[in-house]
Design an enzyme around this catalytic site. Structure first.
Site, mmCIF file in Angstrom:
data_model
loop_
_atom_site.group_PDB
_atom_site.id
_atom_site.type_symbol
_atom_site.label_atom_id
_atom_site.label_comp_id
_atom_site.label_asym_id
_atom_site.label_seq_id
_atom_site.Cartn_x
_atom_site.Cartn_y
_atom_site.Cartn_z
ATOM 1 N N GLU A 156 2.296 3.222 2.888
ATOM 2 C CA GLU A 156 2.662 3.000 1.480
ATOM 3 C C GLU A 156 2.219 4.128 0.548
ATOM 4 O O GLU A 156 2.413 4.043 -0.661
ATOM 5 C CB GLU A 156 2.086 1.657 1.018
ATOM 6 C CG GLU A 156 2.726 0.487 1.739
ATOM 7 C CD GLU A 156 2.046 -0.846 1.457
ATOM 8 O OE1 GLU A 156 0.854 -0.852 1.105
ATOM 9 O OE2 GLU A 156 2.712 -1.885 1.611
ATOM 10 N N TRP A 193 4.728 -8.958 5.758
ATOM 11 C CA TRP A 193 5.104 -8.676 7.156
ATOM 12 C C TRP A 193 3.917 -8.881 8.089
ATOM 13 O O TRP A 193 4.070 -8.948 9.299
ATOM 14 C CB TRP A 193 5.645 -7.249 7.296
ATOM 15 C CG TRP A 193 4.631 -6.129 7.148
ATOM 16 C CD1 TRP A 193 3.707 -5.988 6.155
ATOM 17 C CD2 TRP A 193 4.445 -5.006 8.034
ATOM 18 N NE1 TRP A 193 2.977 -4.835 6.337
ATOM 19 C CE2 TRP A 193 3.410 -4.212 7.483
ATOM 20 C CE3 TRP A 193 5.059 -4.587 9.212
ATOM 21 C CZ2 TRP A 193 2.962 -3.025 8.084
ATOM 22 C CZ3 TRP A 193 4.618 -3.405 9.801
ATOM 23 C CH2 TRP A 193 3.575 -2.638 9.250
HETATM 24 O O1 IFM Z 1 1.165 -5.936 4.211
HETATM 25 C C1 IFM Z 1 0.049 -5.185 3.876
HETATM 26 C C2 IFM Z 1 0.489 -3.745 3.672
HETATM 27 O O2 IFM Z 1 1.015 -3.213 4.869
HETATM 28 C C3 IFM Z 1 -0.681 -2.898 3.239
HETATM 29 N N1 IFM Z 1 -1.277 -3.447 2.057
HETATM 30 C C4 IFM Z 1 -1.751 -4.814 2.222
HETATM 31 C C5 IFM Z 1 -0.609 -5.728 2.640
HETATM 32 C C6 IFM Z 1 -1.134 -7.152 2.856
HETATM 33 O O3 IFM Z 1 -2.050 -7.189 3.905
#
Ligand code: IFM
Length: 759
Positions: free
Chosen positions: A501, A362
């Site tokens: 996350e 994203w």
């Molecule tokens: O898309 C991101 C995510 O929001 C957090 N971890 C790393 C990913 C890639 O940059």
């Protein structure tokens, strides 16, 4: 010493605001420096490894969209103490032949950083022209050699790569040996070899290297021709000493103290993704490039960069340091995407490193794309077309998970299928499941948001008719099927991961729900628009998608009934259901902190706390917060900011943006610097080793425009409420709105906006 004849070729800007300079040699920082100074033109990215290589160098050229998978990876993968590795086979961006490799010898002594004493070194990335200059002096066996090199990946013709080397024996005479290579014997991290059938050979006009990726069998062709001239301008004879996998042009020549040699090398590259006959195209492009000559090629590339900068530049008039940081971000943004390739989209580390394997997240739609929407809409359109071409894979993913419509991959490559690794092995050898592919569904709202943003800013109805509307309808369908009716009579979205996350399988993540609701409403609008304005297209599309009007009723019902976790009494959004009941942990007790909170507390404990990884509600309020008063923005910022660990590179820039809008300028600047230091602070410096963080850089641009520049996009166009710190002087930038430039000069809290190109 005589004066040098080649000054023009090597000249780069003196303006500190346009230069990124690294002095000396720090082996620990080198992997990060290679990424930060990388040469990017959207078609390819070349890490700025020193040309002759060193123990710590990780040279790599990445060709956008060239992915391959190798089962060898499973055997090769090994964890290091500070880094988990992906142990399952996955698609990865292939390390392609290294076009800028050189070998240098003074008499019989190798001139490299391990064999010789480094007297001085300066590397400068000229951000305005997109060229990398290196100046260094080496002493070996009492002989001092002065070297200068320049590399450029043309932005005018993205298939053309240019390399120069000036070799001057300062205080010795003898024999110089120079070898110009195209090194085909390359591997990805962990020694994974993706290229097979590599061959070298000669053709009229140059030397050729052909190879192909092993699984997908994408052919790759490099053609090259180099010349070496002495101080008198004589072209020196060379030998072809190529091996089966590496092109090597060798010169061995007598040199005298103070008399420079000049190497001029042109390399062209094409793949089977670009043309059915990449070999013929590489040869033909080389012929044309050789005919033009290095000087003209460099001029043309500089002109192409200048054209992009004329719109994309953001000026911070009174602060050179901030200026340079802003332009560093913009340079990499311009270089991360190719407007001519609808089948590729920037990976999380752009084309500058192997972390995240070149996968698309994203990051593209929410962090990077706005830069293109407002400065180079053709590229924005191309990136959205990547999502259109991968719509079949998104439909398949939705179906596989039991939903309707389209669910985009959390991580994707050229095909759009979900390539998120199912698990990683951490340093302790434990297997950690990765649930993002199953649960991080907000990407299917983020893509819709990007489509709408592009359409609103450009008025590109042709895109909407051809691709945008179909995607929006499929995305609305997905969200309608993803929501479930609860006993409370409201709609809920269960078991998701939001942008934060650190909390998995949560119910009703506010970001996800509100974005889903927004998509359902835009879905209704687009159907109404098609019906009213483009009935024929609507008929076709409705038939193709077997659309029934009952779906509209369902979309309305779900959108109206979705919970959004907003409490009007406190003005707070609860990040997800039950979040406020989690343990409130004061993050300050862990400062100064070098490790991420998941490592410090462990996943189990972390999930029971309110500690969040990255901006979540704060992102939501930026994207959809226009209808909420300032107090709501402030209340949520005050609540969530102290609970945010910023353990993702996507966090700091949007905190800068939000703080600037609240006029908290010191805090905003601190966050903006924190964001830029993710790549630029080589002393902390390892995270950029795996590539620059393109989402951070997009976020920095957005913080400048939407935060400090105070741009709000309303129904009839942008308006500006700037918050420019006094010591920045003027903040100047250009925004394209419906094809017309708006040139904004902001100072303090006032903005002057010139339209129609008037200055
Ligand atoms: O898309 C991101 C995510 O929001 C957090 N971890 C790393 C990913 C890639 O940059």
């Amino acid at each position: 010493m005589t004066t040098h004849a080649h000054t023009d070729l090597f000249s780069i800007t003196n303006d500190e605001g346009w230069r990124l300079t690294v002095e000396g040699w720090d082996p620990k920082a080198e992997p990060a420096i290679e990424a930060v100074l990388a040469l990017v033109n959207g078609y390819q990215g070349t890490r700025a490894a020193v040309e002759e290589g060193s123990r710590v160098s990780t040279p790599a050229t990445f060709l956008n969209g060239v992915f391959d998978v190798s089962t060898e990876q499973v055997a090769q993968a090994a964890a290091t103490p500070d880094h988990v590795v992906i142990a399952a086979p996955t698609q990865e961006l292939v390390v392609a032949p290294d076009w800028s490799r050189l070998r240098l010898i003074a008499d019989s002594q190798p001139l490299d950083l391990e064999s010789a004493e480094l007297l001085s070194q300066r590397r400068t990335l000229d951000l305005h022209r997109g060229v990398l200059l290196r100046e260094w002096r080496l002493r070996v066996a009492g002989k001092t050699t002065r070297l200068r090199s320049l590399r450029c990946a043309s932005l005018d013709d993205r298939h053309v790569l240019i390399q120069l080397l000036e070799f001057t024996p300062e205080d010795w005479s003898g024999t110089a040996t120079i070898e110009a290579l195209v090194e085909g014997n390359v591997t990805n991290e962990g020694g994974v070899r993706h290229l097979v059938g590599t061959q070298t050979g000669a053709f009229e006009g140059g030397l050729l290297l052909t190879t192909a990726t092993s699984e997908k069998q994408i052919p790759i062709a490099y053609a090259t021709h180099a010349t070496l001239t002495n101080a008198e301008g004589d072209n020196l004879a060379w030998d072809d000493v190529s091996t089966p996998t590496t092109i090597i042009q060798r010169w061995q020549t007598a040199v005298s103290a103070g008399q420079p040699l000049l190497l001029q090398k042109i390399v062209t590259v094409w793949t089977g993704r670009d043309d059915a006959d990449p070999v013929a195209r590489a040869q033909e492009t080389l012929r044309q490039a050789t005919h033009l000559g290095v000087s003209r090629l460099l001029e043309r590339s500089a002109a192409a960069w200048a054209e992009r900068w004329a719109v994309a530049d953001v000026v911070i008039s009174a602060n050179q340091d901030l200026q340079r940081r802003a332009r560093f971000a913009i340079y990499h943004l311009i270089g991360c995407a190719n407007p001519d390739d609808e089948y590729a989209s920037p990976g999380a580390r752009s084309l500058t490193g192997e972390r995240y394997k070149g996968h698309v997240f994203w990051d593209t739609e929410i962090f990077v794309l706005p830069f293109f929407v407002y400065t180079h809409p053709p590229t924005a359109r191309t990136l959205l077309m990547y999502r259109y071409h991968t719509l079949p894979a998104a439909r398949a993913k939705a179906q596989a998970q039991g939903y309707q419509g389209a669910l985009y991959a959390w991580e994707s490559t050229d095909t759009g299928e979900d390539v998120t690794p199912p698990f990683v092995i951490n340093a302790a050898g434990e297997r950690l499941e990765i649930l993002t592919a199953q649960q991080e569904h907000h990407i299917s709202a983020d893509v819709a948001y990007a489509i709408w943003q592009y359409w609103h800013a450009t008025g590109d109805d042709a895109f909407m008719l051809r691709a945008g509307a179909e995607m929006l309808i499929e995305l609305a369908r997905f969200w309608a099927s993803r929501a479930t009716l609860g006993d409370d009579g409201r709609y809920h979205i269960l078991k998701v991961i939001g942008p934060d996350e650190f909390h998995e399988h949560v119910d009703d993540n506010a970001y996800t729900n509100r974005m889903a609701q927004w998509v359902l409403r835009r879905g209704q609008e687009i159907v109404a628009w098609l019906r009213e304005r483009h009935p024929q297209r609507w008929q076709e599309l409705a038939a193709q998608l077997a659309f029934s009007d009952d779906e509209l009723t369902r979309w309305r019902e779900v959108a109206d009934g979705l919970v959004d976790n907003f409490d009007p009494t406190t003005g707070l959004f609860e990040q997800h259901r039950g979040y406020f009941q989690l343990e409130d942990v004061d993050l300050r007790q862990f400062e100064p902190r070098k490790t991420s909170m998941d490592v410090l507390l462990g996943w189990e404990r972390l999930s029971k706390t309110q500690i969040i990884k990255q901006a979540d509600v704060i992102m939501l309020l930026f994207l959809l917060g226009d209808r909420y008063p300032r107090e709501v923005h402030a209340a949520n910022f005050r609540y969530y900011e102290p609970r945010t660990a910023h353990d993702s590179s996507l966090s700091a820039s949007f905190h800068a943006l939000a703080a600037a809008r609240m006029d908290e300028l010191e805090l905003a600047e601190r966050y903006w610097l924190k964001a830029s230091n993710i790549d630029l602070d080589f002393t902390r410096g390892v995270t950029a080793a795996g590539g620059i963080h393109i989402a951070t850089l997009g976020g920095m641009w957005q913080a400048l425009i939407f935060g400090f520049g105070g741009m709000f996009v309303e129904q009839d166009g942008p308006r500006f409420e700037p918050h420019v710190p006094e010591h920045w002087g003027e903040l100047r930038f250009t925004i394209l709105w419906r094809g017309q430039p708006m040139r904004v000069t902001a100072r303090g809290t006032s903005a002057d906006v010139q339209r129609d190109g008037a200055t």
